[in-house]
Design a protein around this motif. Structure first.
Motif, short mmCIF file in Angstrom:
data_model
loop_
_atom_site.label_atom_id
_atom_site.label_comp_id
_atom_site.label_asym_id
_atom_site.label_seq_id
_atom_site.Cartn_x
_atom_site.Cartn_y
_atom_site.Cartn_z
N ARG A 6 9.26 15.60 40.92
CA ARG A 6 10.52 15.05 41.43
C ARG A 6 11.12 14.16 40.35
NH1 ARG A 6 6.49 11.89 43.41
NH2 ARG A 6 6.82 9.61 43.46
N LEU A 7 12.46 13.95 40.41
CA LEU A 7 13.16 13.23 39.34
C LEU A 7 14.05 12.14 39.93
CD1 LEU A 7 14.17 12.95 36.37
CD2 LEU A 7 15.82 14.79 36.87
N LEU A 8 13.85 10.91 39.47
CA LEU A 8 14.77 9.82 39.83
C LEU A 8 15.53 9.44 38.57
CD1 LEU A 8 14.21 6.71 42.05
CD2 LEU A 8 15.47 6.52 39.91
N VAL A 9 16.85 9.48 38.63
CA VAL A 9 17.68 9.11 37.47
C VAL A 9 18.38 7.80 37.78
CG1 VAL A 9 19.64 9.80 36.02
CG2 VAL A 9 18.04 11.54 36.87
N LEU A 26 28.02 15.66 34.72
CA LEU A 26 27.95 17.03 35.27
C LEU A 26 26.52 17.57 35.20
CD1 LEU A 26 31.30 18.35 33.73
CD2 LEU A 26 30.88 17.69 36.12
N ALA A 27 25.81 17.24 34.12
CA ALA A 27 24.41 17.69 33.99
C ALA A 27 23.57 17.08 35.11
CB ALA A 27 23.85 17.28 32.62
N ILE A 28 23.79 15.81 35.40
CA ILE A 28 23.02 15.13 36.46
C ILE A 28 23.31 15.77 37.82
CG2 ILE A 28 22.79 12.94 37.72
CD1 ILE A 28 23.28 11.51 35.00
N ALA A 29 24.58 16.14 38.05
CA ALA A 29 24.93 16.80 39.33
C ALA A 29 24.25 18.19 39.41
CB ALA A 29 26.45 16.92 39.45
N GLU A 30 24.12 18.88 38.26
CA GLU A 30 23.43 20.18 38.21
C GLU A 30 21.96 20.03 38.58
OE1 GLU A 30 26.13 22.43 38.37
OE2 GLU A 30 24.21 23.44 37.98
N LYS A 35 19.63 21.85 41.58
CA LYS A 35 18.40 22.63 41.36
C LYS A 35 17.23 22.01 42.13
CE LYS A 35 18.93 25.27 37.16
NZ LYS A 35 20.24 24.84 36.65
N LEU A 36 17.19 20.67 42.25
CA LEU A 36 15.99 20.01 42.78
C LEU A 36 16.08 19.63 44.26
CD1 LEU A 36 15.15 17.77 39.68
CD2 LEU A 36 13.89 19.77 40.48
N GLY A 37 17.32 19.53 44.78
CA GLY A 37 17.43 19.19 46.22
C GLY A 37 16.76 17.85 46.52
N ASP A 38 15.83 17.86 47.52
CA ASP A 38 15.27 16.56 47.93
C ASP A 38 14.19 16.06 46.97
OD1 ASP A 38 12.83 17.52 50.52
OD2 ASP A 38 13.03 18.03 48.39
N ARG A 39 14.00 16.80 45.87
CA ARG A 39 13.10 16.27 44.82
C ARG A 39 13.92 15.54 43.76
NH1 ARG A 39 10.60 20.28 41.90
NH2 ARG A 39 11.72 22.01 42.88
N PHE A 40 15.16 15.13 44.15
CA PHE A 40 16.04 14.45 43.19
C PHE A 40 16.68 13.24 43.87
CE2 PHE A 40 18.78 14.10 39.54
CZ PHE A 40 19.90 13.46 40.04
N LEU A 41 16.83 12.14 43.10
CA LEU A 41 17.62 11.00 43.60
C LEU A 41 18.31 10.34 42.40
CD1 LEU A 41 18.46 9.16 46.00
CD2 LEU A 41 16.51 7.69 45.42
N LEU A 42 19.59 10.08 42.55
CA LEU A 42 20.35 9.36 41.53
C LEU A 42 20.59 7.94 42.02
CD1 LEU A 42 22.23 9.04 39.03
CD2 LEU A 42 24.06 10.05 40.42
N VAL A 43 20.26 6.95 41.20
CA VAL A 43 20.53 5.54 41.51
C VAL A 43 21.44 5.03 40.40
CG1 VAL A 43 19.49 3.27 41.90
CG2 VAL A 43 18.22 5.34 42.50
N THR A 44 22.68 4.67 40.75
CA THR A 44 23.58 4.23 39.68
C THR A 44 23.93 2.75 39.83
OG1 THR A 44 25.63 4.66 38.46
CG2 THR A 44 25.73 4.92 40.87
N GLN A 98 25.64 13.90 45.20
CA GLN A 98 25.64 13.47 46.60
C GLN A 98 24.40 12.64 46.93
OE1 GLN A 98 25.99 17.28 48.55
NE2 GLN A 98 28.22 17.27 48.41
N ARG A 99 23.24 13.07 46.45
CA ARG A 99 21.99 12.33 46.71
C ARG A 99 21.98 11.13 45.77
NH1 ARG A 99 18.04 14.53 49.52
NH2 ARG A 99 16.52 13.38 48.31
N MET A 100 22.76 10.10 46.17
CA MET A 100 23.06 9.01 45.22
C MET A 100 23.11 7.68 45.94
SD MET A 100 26.45 8.62 42.93
CE MET A 100 27.61 8.68 44.26
N VAL A 101 22.62 6.65 45.25
CA VAL A 101 22.70 5.27 45.74
C VAL A 101 23.57 4.50 44.75
CG1 VAL A 101 21.37 3.15 46.09
CG2 VAL A 101 20.41 5.34 46.81
N GLU A 102 24.68 3.93 45.24
CA GLU A 102 25.53 3.10 44.36
C GLU A 102 25.06 1.65 44.52
OE1 GLU A 102 29.44 4.44 45.85
OE2 GLU A 102 29.81 5.14 43.80
#
Ligand code: BV8
Ligand code: ZN
Length: 242
Positions: A11-14, A78-82, A86-95, A108-112
């Motif tokens: 899983r990937l957290l960015v 755009l790469a992060i959205a891609e 690909k990963l669905g619930d194995r992905f989370l973006l925290v900005t 969409q799977r993002m925490v501001e």
């Protein structure tokens, strides 16, 4: 450049900061001609500053709205959205960014974590924070239509608590046991807490940690891998999916 291989068991957290929006034309905070240069932080991004001079704070945020509104996501967003697709619930973006460009890029799977530049809330009543793209004229402080209280940007200022629900969501993702964790920080100087401490949590949990940054950040030595470069160029080529 070494690439990051992601398989079914990963899983990937960015975590992103102002650097990921630099190539979209949005100034960062601590670089040259950075945002904080002309405006001391405590006067324009703190509750005390708002209490002392709310119209100065609204001028600062109206200027940032004007600066960010025409900007478009760059290949890094755009790469992060891609990756999320690909990963669905194995992905989370925290900005940490408040410019809204990740959402514009399709994330969409993002925490501001620090709020959003185009959302306003009332300082007095419980009205739900609402979308507001207005750039208020100099010297004015907008008032709530429902209770007459002063309105403020829905932004987390220095000295203010982050949303505990969002911190729990980040913690839960970091501590999951079903997959191996990769933690990647992009375009952040690692100067602001508690976001600057997430990498420690990731390492403690046995995660692989990556930093992608234009120059070595304050906390670069806390990452297993460091890729120096502009995120708009690095991110589209960084990850291969197995
Ligand atoms: C809090 C909203 C609890 C405003 C922001 C320990 C624990 C807890 C708190 C603290 C602590 N120690 C100190 C604190 C207090 C404080 C803090 O961290 N102070 C720092 C300065 C020492 N933290 C807080 O107050 C937080 N609150 O923890 O509450 C609490 C409560 C009371 C008392 C104690 C604790 C709230 C923090 C949120 C503050 N709000 N933003 C606004 O945006 O208008 S922070 C602000 O800085 C932005 O959100 C920004 O995102 C963030 C971090 O900056 P970066 O994103 O990293 O940007 P920067 O310019 O610094 O770096 C850009 C990087 O990109 C550079 O490295 C550059 O090389 C690179 N780059 C440039 N171009 C590119 C690139 N990289 C790749 N590609 C490119 N093209
Ligand atoms: Zn109100």
């Amino acid at each position: 450049m070494n690439t990051l291989r992601i398989d079914e068991g990963t899983r990937l957290l960015v975590l992103t900061g102002a650097g990921v929006s630099a190539e979209s034309g949005i100034p960062t905070f601590r670089g040259s001609n950075g945002l904080w240069e002309n405006h001391p932080v405590e006067r324009v991004a703190s509750p005390e500053g708002f209490r002392d001079d709310p119209s100065l704070v609204w001028r600062f945020y109206s200027q940032r709205r004007a600066g960010a509104a025409p900007c478009e996501p760059n290949p890094g967003h755009l790469a992060i959205a891609e990756w999320e697709k690909k990963l669905g619930d194995r992905f989370l973006l925290v900005t940490q960014n408040v410019d809204g460009l990740h959402r514009k890029a399709g994330s969409q799977r993002m925490v501001e974590l620090h709020g959003n530049l185009f959302t306003t809330r009332c300082t007095r009543c419980e009205r739900t924070p609402f979308e507001d793209r207005l750039e208020y004229p100099e010297g004015t402080v907008p008032l709530c239509g429902e209770c007459g209280g002063a309105l403020r940007p829905h932004i987390v200022w220095f000295g203010e608590m982050l949303n505990p629900r969002e911190l729990i969501e980040v913690g839960e993702f970091l501590q999951r046991l079903d997959t191996r964790l990769v933690f990647m920080a992009v375009g952040t100087s690692g100067a602001v807490w508690p976001a600057a401490g997430f990498v420690d949590g990731a390492r403690k949990g046995g995660g692989q940690t990556w930093l992608v940054n234009a120059d070595p950040a304050d906390n670069a030595d806390r990452f297993h891998h460091f890729v120096q470069g502009r995120s708009g160029e690095v991110l589209p080529k960084l990850v291969t999916f197995e």
